[in-house]
Design a protein around this motif. Structure first.
Motif, PDB file in Angstrom:
ATOM      1  N   ASN A  83       0.209  -0.851  -0.680  1.00 18.41           N
ATOM      2  CA  ASN A  83      -0.270   0.294  -1.428  1.00 18.41           C
ATOM      3  C   ASN A  83      -1.690   0.695  -1.076  1.00 18.41           C
ATOM      4  O   ASN A  83      -2.106   1.811  -1.326  1.00 18.41           O
ATOM      5  N   LEU A  84      -2.417  -0.236  -0.487  1.00 18.26           N
ATOM      6  CA  LEU A  84      -3.808   0.057  -0.145  1.00 18.26           C
ATOM      7  C   LEU A  84      -3.906   1.149   0.895  1.00 18.26           C
ATOM      8  O   LEU A  84      -4.949   1.769   1.056  1.00 18.26           O
ATOM      9  N   VAL A  85      -2.821   1.376   1.598  1.00 16.91           N
ATOM     10  CA  VAL A  85      -2.841   2.431   2.614  1.00 16.91           C
ATOM     11  C   VAL A  85      -3.131   3.779   1.962  1.00 16.91           C
ATOM     12  O   VAL A  85      -3.634   4.696   2.604  1.00 16.91           O
ATOM     13  N   ALA A  86      -2.844   3.873   0.666  1.00 20.72           N
ATOM     14  CA  ALA A  86      -3.145   5.125  -0.037  1.00 20.72           C
ATOM     15  C   ALA A  86      -4.625   5.425  -0.028  1.00 20.72           C
ATOM     16  O   ALA A  86      -5.036   6.564  -0.185  1.00 20.72           O
ATOM     17  N   ALA A  87      -5.446   4.380   0.132  1.00 17.52           N
ATOM     18  CA  ALA A  87      -6.881   4.589   0.047  1.00 17.52           C
ATOM     19  C   ALA A  87      -7.535   4.731   1.415  1.00 17.52           C
ATOM     20  O   ALA A  87      -8.689   5.120   1.508  1.00 17.52           O
TER      21      ALA A  87
ATOM     22  N   THR B 231      -6.872   4.345   6.081  1.00 25.99           N
ATOM     23  CA  THR B 231      -5.930   4.283   7.189  1.00 25.99           C
ATOM     24  C   THR B 231      -5.479   2.841   7.412  1.00 25.99           C
ATOM     25  O   THR B 231      -6.075   1.907   6.892  1.00 25.99           O
ATOM     26  N   GLU B 232      -4.432   2.691   8.216  1.00 22.71           N
ATOM     27  CA  GLU B 232      -3.881   1.355   8.422  1.00 22.71           C
ATOM     28  C   GLU B 232      -4.887   0.412   9.064  1.00 22.71           C
ATOM     29  O   GLU B 232      -4.994  -0.750   8.695  1.00 22.71           O
ATOM     30  N   ALA B 233      -5.619   0.936  10.043  1.00 22.12           N
ATOM     31  CA  ALA B 233      -6.582   0.077  10.731  1.00 22.12           C
ATOM     32  C   ALA B 233      -7.628  -0.448   9.762  1.00 22.12           C
ATOM     33  O   ALA B 233      -7.998  -1.623   9.792  1.00 22.12           O
ATOM     34  N   GLU B 234      -8.053   0.424   8.857  1.00 21.05           N
ATOM     35  CA  GLU B 234      -9.059   0.009   7.880  1.00 21.05           C
ATOM     36  C   GLU B 234      -8.488  -1.020   6.926  1.00 21.05           C
ATOM     37  O   GLU B 234      -9.142  -1.990   6.558  1.00 21.05           O
ATOM     38  N   VAL B 235      -7.231  -0.799   6.541  1.00 21.19           N
ATOM     39  CA  VAL B 235      -6.592  -1.750   5.625  1.00 21.19           C
ATOM     40  C   VAL B 235      -6.483  -3.113   6.298  1.00 21.19           C
ATOM     41  O   VAL B 235      -6.749  -4.152   5.687  1.00 21.19           O
TER      42      VAL B 235
END
Lengths: 586, 119
Positions: free
Chosen positions: A378-382, A384-388
């Motif tokens: 769910n963190l992808v909502a906040a 991008t994938e790389a950042e997550v």
């Protein structure tokens, strides 16, 4: 005055530093702000300059026994007191103890008429008086740029500011000067021109509509420092900066094992469960029971008396507690006992870095043995994938350093391969469980695979995963000629097997009865034959008896006859004749 | 140098009543002025001379001037909200006005003190 004290540690590079006492800031500055010199803190409106400055003084007064002077050009002292009371800082008490002096400098342009040459000696005297009165080692000027709007003679102001900063250096106080961000410069009036030793820039960035506060050290003369933008948090405990990228790969590894809460899963995990301090990932499509597994793990930990921290990004605390009651797990009682704490927030509530900071703080405060993050996808909502991915790897490192066992759930989409995580972090995990929906004969059943579990001999077999009122149960799936069967197909197959074995049993029973019957018949026959034999034997006996009778009669008749004939009785004759006679008759 | 040192920084009402009393007695406005200087710098000396001159010329007999050296009494600098030196504060009559500088621009001071029209 009030100069070098034992608390300041000379950094390796020789610049003496004054610790701020603010979480994280001392780490990225390598020990604190340059001692005896002014530091410029700049940034836009509402980015936390005043708070940083005030916390520097409060921490100095409370933790390092170094009084401070706060010279405010914007807020009155009672306003400051009120504002900081909400952060748990009792400024009045510190003022009463002579550990803090607040001087509000009021400049009202409409009241002031400039009539000739002047200087800012008044300000310098006030500052000097405040410093001398409480023996201050720290000074904050917030924000001195207000002078520019109060007084019109900029030439005088600039030369006087230069004199003011020189004065502060001569006094040997460590100062923070705040400044509003300018259009092209760090500060609107170019304060960086005077304060050149250390410049800290605070920003309030917004990406994907989510605001994140960040701190960056633009310059630190004579010292190495962290150069990244570090997220920071302002909450009820004040200011905290997270030097989140500084964690290395040297965490300890425990060989202690902890139970998963599902006995058969422990068996699959080499018979003992997970390693303490390891990272466990549960992936699966929607509704496969990821949260239920987490609840089992939490329940087992709380039973052992360990503290658990549950970060939920999808459900509220009450909803989780209610839902888990349906599988027989009462998480509410652990919350009431203080062993379990929920941190519920939507992933989009704040930026990713902020989530990390919040997690750091929560873990530091609660000191749990187990952390659940449900779900990480769910963190992808906040962001991008790389950042997550980068954020999660730092979270994993952080939790491993603390020897906290971490349990992550991850929702995989049905479209892609199941054996991958949305964010590509499976390689960072120690144990990876895959929950898979198995479709067949018009139903969906859950299968559990243990894809990997570092450092233990683990089962390679699929288990059927059943959610019942008594919690999660693992069953062997049916593996037969018809392939892997689950759910009602497995039940049907099991019923068929049962019927077959029943039939077999009945067959055996029948055969047994047959033999029994045969045995009885044969035994009856034996009895009949035996009685026949008896009868014949009786016959024979009777015949023999008759024969004997006859012989005896005959012998006596012979004797009588001999007597009658009066023949010479040879001694041996009668016997011998009797003998022969008997023999001849036979 | 200072005529009076223990003057309270004006709880306004008290000053206001005092002012009204003074007004009753004289029928004219009464001035209470304070001049804050930082030591005997050339600016300070000029300011003192200029203010004394203005007072004599324009409000003879109805002013009270207090000269404060903030080096000697730094606490008064905070009380009086002094930033620049020299600073002349007109405490009464209201409204409060501040003049900063060596008081060489007499015209501005007279306008600010609101004394011209009385002549």
């Amino acid at each position: 005055m009030a100069k070098p004290n034992k608390k300041t540690k000379p950094a390796a590079d020789g610049v003496l530093k004054t610790p701020t006492g603010i979480k994280g800031l001392d780490e990225i500055t390598g020990g604190g702000l340059p001692q005896g010199r002014p530091t410029l803190v700049c940034g836009g409106t509402g980015c936390g300059k005043t708070l940083l400055a005030m916390e520097f003084l409060v921490r100095g007064a409370t933790q390092f026994d170094e009084p401070g002077v706060f010279m405010s050009f914007e807020e009155k002292s009672d306003e400051l007191t009120k504002n900081f009371a909400s952060l748990g800082f009792d400024l009045n008490e510190l003022v009463g103890q002579n550990k803090l002096a607040i001087d509000y400098v009021h400049l009202e342009p409409s009241e002031i008429e400039e009539a000739g040459e002047y200087d800012l000696e008044g300000l310098i005297i006030r500052l000097g008086h405040a410093i001398d009165t409480i023996g201050a080692g720290r000074v904050v000027l917030d924000t001195i740029e207000a002078l520019f709007s109060g007084l019109s003679n900029e030439a005088v102001l600039r030369s006087e500011l230069r004199r003011l900063f020189r004065y502060l250096k001569d006094k040997g106080v460590t100062a923070i000067v705040t400044g509003e961000q300018g259009e092209r410069t760090f500060t609107r009036f170019g304060l960086e021109e005077y304060v050149a030793d250390c410049v800290i820039f605070l920003s309030h960035g917004i990406s994907q509509q989510i605001a994140t506060r960040r701190l960056r050290i633009v310059k630190y003369r004579g010292s190495a420092h962290g150069t990244n933008e570090y997220p920071f948090l302002i909450d009820s405990q004040g200011f905290s900066v997270m030097p989140v990228s500084s964690i290395g790969l040297d965490h300890p590894a425990s060989s202690e094992r902890i139970q998963s809460g599902i006995p058969r899963l422990d068996t699959m995990l080499g018979g003992k469960g997970y390693y303490r301090g390891s990272s466990i990932l549960v992936t699966g499509t929607a509704g496969t029971g990821k949260s239920s597994m987490a609840a089992h793990f939490v329940d087992a930990a709380c039973r052992r008396g360990e503290r658990c921290l549950y970060f939920a990004f999808e459900e509220s605390q009450n909803q989780i507690i209610r839902n888990m009651q349906s599988i027989g797990i009462d998480l509410g009682k652990w919350v009431a006992k203080g062993l379990l704490q929920f941190q519920n927030a939507r992933a989009s509530l704040c930026g990713l870095e902020m989530h990390l900071v919040i997690m750091h703080k929560a873990v530091d405060r609660f000191d749990p043995a187990i952390v659940v993050v449900d779900p990480i996808s769910n963190l992808v909502a906040a962001a991008t994938e790389a950042e997550v991915k980068s954020m999660l790897s730092r979270l994993i490192d952080f939790l491993k350093m603390k020897q906290v066992t971490a349990f992550y759930t991850d929702l995989t989409s049905t479209s892609g391969s199941l054996e991958r995580t949305e964010i590509g972090i499976s390689s960072l995990m120690d144990t990876w469980l895959l929950l898979q929906a198995m479709e067949g004969s018009g139903e969906r059943n859950r299968g559990l695979y243990l894809l990997k579990s570092r450092g233990m001999a683990h089962s390679n077999q699929v288990r059927e995963f059943i959610l019942s009122g008594g919690g999660i149960q693992l069953r062997d799936v049916y593996i037969g000629p018809g392939g892997v069967l689950t759910g009602s197909a497995r039940l049907a197959q099991e019923a068929r097997d049962k019927a077959e074995s029943l039939m077999c049993k009945q067959d055996m029973e029948r055969k047994r009865r047959d033999i029994e019957r045969k045995k009885t018949a044969i035994e009856a026959q034996i009895v009949a034959l035996r009685s026949e034999l008896e009868a014949e034997k009786d016959d024979l006996d009777r015949i023999l008896a008759e024969e004997k009778q006859r012989d005896e009669t005959l012998a006596s008749e012979n004797l009588d006859r001999v007597k009658a004939r009066q023949a010479d009785t040879a001694a041996g004759l009668p016997t011998s004749s009797a003998k022969t006679g008997t023999g001849g008759r036979k | 140098m200072s005529k009076k040192t223990d003057i309270e920084t004006a709880p306004v009402q008290d000053s206001a009543t005092a002012f009204e009393l003074a007004l009753k007695e004289t029928g004219q406005e009464y001035y209470i002025l304070r001049l804050y200087v930082a030591g005997m710098t050339p600016n300070s000396q000029r300011a003192i001379e200029n203010v004394e001159l203005i007072c004599k010329e324009h409000m003879q007999g109805r002013f009270e001037l207090e000269i404060i050296d903030i080096y000697q009494q730094p606490a008064l600098a905070k009380k009086g909200q002094i930033v620049a030196a020299p600073t002349l504060v007109k405490e009464l009559p209201l409204p409060l006005r501040k003049f900063i500088g060596d008081m060489s621009q007499t015209e501005r001071i007279l306008v600010g003190l609101d004394v011209r029209k009385k002549d």
